[in-house]
Design an enzyme around this catalytic site. Structure first.
Site, PDB file in Angstrom:
ATOM      1  N   ARG A   1      -4.455  -3.022  10.719  1.00  0.00           N
ATOM      2  CA  ARG A   1      -4.979  -4.401  10.617  1.00  0.00           C
ATOM      3  C   ARG A   1      -4.712  -5.197  11.887  1.00  0.00           C
ATOM      4  O   ARG A   1      -5.597  -5.760  12.489  1.00  0.00           O
ATOM      5  CB  ARG A   1      -4.285  -5.157   9.476  1.00  0.00           C
ATOM      6  CG  ARG A   1      -4.478  -4.580   8.127  1.00  0.00           C
ATOM      7  CD  ARG A   1      -3.836  -5.483   7.116  1.00  0.00           C
ATOM      8  NE  ARG A   1      -4.573  -6.717   6.973  1.00  0.00           N
ATOM      9  CZ  ARG A   1      -5.688  -6.858   6.277  1.00  0.00           C
ATOM     10  NH1 ARG A   1      -6.197  -5.816   5.653  1.00  0.00           N
ATOM     11  NH2 ARG A   1      -6.290  -8.012   6.194  1.00  0.00           N
TER      12      ARG A   1
ATOM     13  N   ARG B   1     -22.788   8.238  15.464  1.00  0.00           N
ATOM     14  CA  ARG B   1     -22.419   8.384  14.057  1.00  0.00           C
ATOM     15  C   ARG B   1     -21.022   7.788  13.843  1.00  0.00           C
ATOM     16  O   ARG B   1     -20.185   7.833  14.748  1.00  0.00           O
ATOM     17  CB  ARG B   1     -22.389   9.854  13.638  1.00  0.00           C
ATOM     18  CG  ARG B   1     -23.738  10.540  13.658  1.00  0.00           C
ATOM     19  CD  ARG B   1     -24.645  10.044  12.531  1.00  0.00           C
ATOM     20  NE  ARG B   1     -25.874  10.824  12.458  1.00  0.00           N
ATOM     21  CZ  ARG B   1     -26.962  10.594  13.201  1.00  0.00           C
ATOM     22  NH1 ARG B   1     -26.957   9.603  14.090  1.00  0.00           N
ATOM     23  NH2 ARG B   1     -28.045  11.350  13.069  1.00  0.00           N
TER      24      ARG B   1
ATOM     25  N   GLY C   1       0.840  -1.207   0.000  1.00  0.00           N
ATOM     26  CA  GLY C   1       0.000   0.000   0.000  1.00  0.00           C
ATOM     27  C   GLY C   1       0.869   1.249   0.000  1.00  0.00           C
ATOM     28  O   GLY C   1       1.927   1.264   0.628  1.00  0.00           O
TER      29      GLY C   1
ATOM     30  N   GLU D   1      -9.266  -0.576  12.504  1.00  0.00           N
ATOM     31  CA  GLU D   1     -10.096  -1.481  11.684  1.00  0.00           C
ATOM     32  C   GLU D   1      -9.969  -2.943  12.132  1.00  0.00           C
ATOM     33  O   GLU D   1     -10.878  -3.747  11.935  1.00  0.00           O
ATOM     34  CB  GLU D   1      -9.698  -1.368  10.212  1.00  0.00           C
ATOM     35  CG  GLU D   1      -8.248  -1.788   9.979  1.00  0.00           C
ATOM     36  CD  GLU D   1      -7.741  -1.634   8.559  1.00  0.00           C
ATOM     37  OE1 GLU D   1      -8.530  -1.420   7.639  1.00  0.00           O
ATOM     38  OE2 GLU D   1      -6.502  -1.741   8.392  1.00  0.00           O
TER      39      GLU D   1
ATOM     40  N   GLY E   1       6.467  -2.577   3.112  1.00  0.00           N
ATOM     41  CA  GLY E   1       6.128  -3.023   4.455  1.00  0.00           C
ATOM     42  C   GLY E   1       6.508  -4.485   4.621  1.00  0.00           C
ATOM     43  O   GLY E   1       7.275  -5.035   3.818  1.00  0.00           O
TER      44      GLY E   1
ATOM     45  N   ASP F   1       0.902   1.857   9.036  1.00  0.00           N
ATOM     46  CA  ASP F   1       0.494   1.097  10.226  1.00  0.00           C
ATOM     47  C   ASP F   1       1.580   1.034  11.310  1.00  0.00           C
ATOM     48  O   ASP F   1       1.301   0.673  12.444  1.00  0.00           O
ATOM     49  CB  ASP F   1       0.107  -0.333   9.842  1.00  0.00           C
ATOM     50  CG  ASP F   1      -1.169  -0.389   9.023  1.00  0.00           C
ATOM     51  OD1 ASP F   1      -1.830   0.655   8.889  1.00  0.00           O
ATOM     52  OD2 ASP F   1      -1.495  -1.467   8.502  1.00  0.00           O
TER      53      ASP F   1
HETATM   54  O1  F6P Z   1      -1.022   0.091   4.404  1.00  0.00           O
HETATM   55  C1  F6P Z   1      -1.601  -0.825   5.259  1.00  0.00           C
HETATM   56  C2  F6P Z   1      -3.062  -0.680   5.196  1.00  0.00           C
HETATM   57  O2  F6P Z   1      -3.289   0.657   5.345  1.00  0.00           O
HETATM   58  C3  F6P Z   1      -3.881  -1.455   6.218  1.00  0.00           C
HETATM   59  O3  F6P Z   1      -4.057  -0.819   7.433  1.00  0.00           O
HETATM   60  C4  F6P Z   1      -5.180  -1.638   5.474  1.00  0.00           C
HETATM   61  O4  F6P Z   1      -5.883  -2.745   5.972  1.00  0.00           O
HETATM   62  C5  F6P Z   1      -4.723  -1.851   4.088  1.00  0.00           C
HETATM   63  O5  F6P Z   1      -3.562  -1.083   3.944  1.00  0.00           O
HETATM   64  C6  F6P Z   1      -5.735  -1.479   3.045  1.00  0.00           C
HETATM   65  O6  F6P Z   1      -5.161  -1.596   1.789  1.00  0.00           O
HETATM   66  P1  F6P Z   1      -5.932  -1.520   0.397  1.00  0.00           P
HETATM   67  O7  F6P Z   1      -7.314  -1.044   0.629  1.00  0.00           O
HETATM   68  O8  F6P Z   1      -5.123  -0.567  -0.423  1.00  0.00           O
HETATM   69  O9  F6P Z   1      -5.885  -2.909  -0.163  1.00  0.00           O
END
Ligand code: F6P
Length: 362
Positions: free
Chosen positions: A185, A280, A12, A236, A116, A141
């Site tokens: 994550r 919300r 990412g 998340e 990463g 992250d």
């Molecule tokens: O870069 C890590 C991260 O931001 C995670 O926290 C997240 O779950 C993931 O990337 C989402 O990545 P994408 O939506 O680009 O597949």
């Protein structure tokens, strides 16, 4: 004798990638007179020579404040397990020999991989196949071991803290519970540090499974003190004790990891059942990965980039540039990717949050 190096960005994207690319290109050319080949779309670019192009000082002019990566990236293309379509079905094949062969065809004396945990694990496997690799730690992250911080994290924190500041005013005006869902994550660093900086009342992180009844009790207690609004920040990957992560899309042959998302809505529903308050949810999503890098990430990215070049010059392959205290050092990629850098549930930062009266889900 090094003459030509390759550089790629994998996984990412995050703010600061261009600062690293610029640092690599500038110091490789200015200090050593090397040629630099930019490889597009992570390791995918090493499967297609049309995706490899020379980077010059001109190519990196003006990119320091720009978010994203001028090289493009992907968080899918693992050449050791590459998805291809065969007889109408998606299967995975090992294309790593082609990657190794292409680094030879390109005449690369070294490869700098910015990524990463996932991308650096691929880099490590390539190193085992004889590719001279140097790593640079990237991720919003901040879950990579072996470095005190990854670049991109600080910029993501700024975005999350700014969102919390904005949610505060509207939460207070409407006497609402506002939930901010942020990325993270497996590691709750963004939720934890933005929550402290943004004055959250509840912080939920994957490292501390939460108890919804305790959360409701703490919001009730707050209301009892006249504070008629509350701010919750949830990573998340946070999940209830005895439950599991909220998955938005399951992993398949093309997507190596499941897509998380929905924990904010999950918590909102539970709170609405136990409290008579308006709730919300805001999902911050990819805003955390976008935009101009902070001063800190521009500086750290530039330092990592120039260090990676120094590591190539010194023949320090199979290693990653890292931050130790205030200094830039190196660590083996094997160590850095052996396990994730998670928040210690009994560590100083969590205790700081609790000392501030923040409810940590337990
Ligand atoms: O870069 C890590 C991260 O931001 C995670 O926290 C997240 O779950 C993931 O990337 C989402 O990545 P994408 O939506 O680009 O597949």
């Amino acid at each position: 004798m090094i003459k030509k190096i390759g550089i790629l960005t994998g996984g990412g994207d995050c703010p600061g990638l261009n600062a690293v690319i610029r640092g690599v290109v500038k110091s490789a050319i200015i200090q050593h007179g090397w040629e630099v080949i930019g490889i597009e779309d992570g390791f995918d670019g090493l499967l297609d020579l049309n995706k490899c192009r020379p980077l010059t000082l001109e190519s990196v002019r003006g990119i320091l404040p720009r978010g994203g990566t001028i090289l493009g990236t992907t968080n899918r293309g693992n050449p050791f397990s590459y998805p291809v379509e065969r007889d109408g079905q998606v299967v995975t094949v090992d294309l790593s020999d082609r990657v190794v062969e292409n680094t030879r065809i390109l005449g690369l004396d070294a490869l700098i991989a910015i990524g990463g945990e996932g991308s650096l694990k691929i880099a490590l496997e390539l190193a085992k196949k004889g590719v001279p690799v140097v790593g640079v730690p990237k991720t919003i992250d901040n879950d990579l071991r072996g470095t005190d911080l990854t670049f991109g994290y600080n910029s993501a924190l700024e975005t999350a803290t700014d969102a919390l500041d904005k949610l505060h005013t509207t939460a207070e005006s409407h006497h609402r519970v506002m939930i901010l869902e942020v990325m993270g994550r497996y590691a709750g660093w963004i939720a934890l540090e933005s929550g402290i900086a943004g004055g959250a009342d509840v912080i939920l992180i994957p490292e501390i499974p939460f108890d919804i009844e305790e959360i409701c009790a703490s919001i009730k207690k707050r209301s009892g003190r006249g504070r008629r609004f509350s701010i919750i920040v949830a990573a998340e990957g946070a999940f209830p004790a005895g439950g599991g992560r909220v998955v938005a899309k399951a992993a398949d042959e093309r997507n190596i990891i499941e897509r998380l998302g929905g924990i904010g809505q999950y918590v909102a529903k539970q709170i609405e059942q136990c409290l008579e308050m308006d709730v919300r949810v805001t999902v911050l999503g990819h805003l955390q990965r976008g935009g101009s890098p902070t001063t800190f990430d521009r500086s750290l990215g530039s330092r990592f980039g120039t260090k990676a070049v120094a590591m190539v010059a010194a023949g320090e392959f199979g290693r990653m540039a890292c931050l130790r205290g205030r200094d830039i050092a190196t660590v083996s990629i094997e160590d850095a990717t052996s396990e994730l850098n998670l928040v210690d549930p009994d560590g100083e930062i969590v205790h700081t949050a609790e000392d501030l009266g923040i409810m940590m889900g337990r």
